[in-house]
Design an enzyme around this catalytic site. Structure first.
Site, PDB file in Angstrom:
ATOM      1  N   ARG A 191       0.843  -1.188   0.000  1.00 39.94           N
ATOM      2  CA  ARG A 191       0.000   0.000   0.000  1.00 39.94           C
ATOM      3  C   ARG A 191       0.886   1.248   0.000  1.00 39.94           C
ATOM      4  O   ARG A 191       1.893   1.314   0.715  1.00 39.94           O
ATOM      5  CB  ARG A 191      -0.927   0.017   1.222  1.00 39.94           C
ATOM      6  N   HIS A 248       1.744  -0.615 -10.392  1.00 38.39           N
ATOM      7  CA  HIS A 248       0.706  -1.339  -9.640  1.00 38.39           C
ATOM      8  C   HIS A 248       0.303  -2.628 -10.363  1.00 38.39           C
ATOM      9  O   HIS A 248      -0.874  -2.845 -10.687  1.00 38.39           O
ATOM     10  CB  HIS A 248      -0.523  -0.448  -9.410  1.00 38.39           C
TER      11      HIS A 248
END
Length: 311
Positions: free
Chosen positions: A226, A274
């Site tokens: 994260r 990502h």
């Protein structure tokens, strides 16, 4: 016949529609798949959800038995006051395998010093062999399903693997630490640090100037977890000073990462877009349908989110 609402990214509907239809047929579940606006909210039995979909207010979905997330991270929805239905996050084999492969690849890249040989073809012959895996300490922050899977894989390759979590865990072949004292011990031995923690108030800026200073000088950080985990300014300062030798980052506070962000130009940072743990529609559809089957059978849902913990 059940009514299942697909509330994910519109561009992914042509992929998820056949994947969900196939999984439903295999499970023997008769259901209508619908998009927002095609069916009245009060007629919906289950919501297949992603933050990129249009539904933000869950109040009208009075019949919905569960909200089934296509994402492993649920921080964008878990605090939604209108969400009173059970919420389940995505844990599937495709997502797990993707995370294992990204983490293992970049750990090996750092361990073997591959960047030097890939980027430096100057003709200078330096015959310096890297240490073997048992001589390298790798630490995983976060021992949920993904973190534990990565820890087991790295341990199977011979690395000295430690893991840290908020609460105690036990994983064969992994030295599991927990709590505040455990975090200090974990950081102190982290030659390569992998962060796979959830996005919660407790994990925000967990890697800051103070905690980065507790790591061995020249340590490598891999963050496929994260973006909120890292204080960006503190990491850039630690990279400039040499306290941290290299960082490979897959997640960020703002995505896509703006072109002007200093991470792009920093010589000791690798940015990946990502991609470490992308949900695969075919395997994700089977997880979604299994939870629908469980809901209809009155069985506990898989991967139900603890609202107090936030994951």
């Amino acid at each position: 016949m059940l009514t299942i609402l697909y509330d994910g990214a519109a561009k992914m509907w042509p992929v998820y529609q056949p994947a969900l239809s196939t999984a439903l047929a295999e499970a023997g579940i008769a259901a209508r798949l619908a998009l927002p606006g095609e069916v009245a909210p009060e007629a919906v039995d289950y919501i297949v959800y992603a933050p990129t979909g249009p539904v933000q207010d869950f109040t009208p979905f009075i019949r919905a038995k569960a909200v089934l997330s296509l994402w492993a991270g649920v921080e964008r929805v878990v605090g939604n006051a209108t969400l009173t239905q059970p919420l389940c996050r995505m844990v599937d084999e495709g997502l797990e395998r993707g995370m294992i492969e990204w983490v293992t690849g970049h750990v090996l890249r750092a361990h073997l010093g591959m960047d030097k040989h890939i980027l430096d073809q100057s003709g200078k012959w330096e015959q310096i062999a890297p240490p073997l895996a048992p001589e390298r300490s790798v630490v995983i922050l976060g021992l949920g399903a993904l973190g534990a899977a990565c820890a087991r894989t790295l341990a199977s390759l011979g690395f000295r693997v430690s893991g840290w979590s908020r609460t105690p865990k036990e994983i064969t072949g992994v030295d599991c630490l927990s709590g505040t004292d455990g975090l200090r011990k974990a950081l102190a031995r982290a030659e390569i640090l992998v962060t796979i923690l959830p996005n919660t108030p407790e994990t925000t800026n967990l890697l800051n100037a103070e905690t980065l200073a507790q790591m061995p000088r020249g340590a490598v950080i891999l963050n496929p977890g994260r973006g909120n985990m890292i204080d960006d300014d503190a990491l850039l300062a630690a990279l400039d000073s040499g306290q941290i030798g290299q960082a490979t980052l897959d997640v960020f506070r703002i995505e896509p990462l703006p072109p002007e962000h200093p991470y792009w130009a920093h010589p000791h940072v690798t940015v990946t877009p990502h991609i470490a743990a992308e949900t695969r529609p075919s395997s994700a559809a089977r997880v979604i349908v299994e939870n629908i089957r469980r809901g209809e059978a009155g069985e506990p849902f898989l991967n139900r989110v603890d609202r107090d913990r936030g994951y």
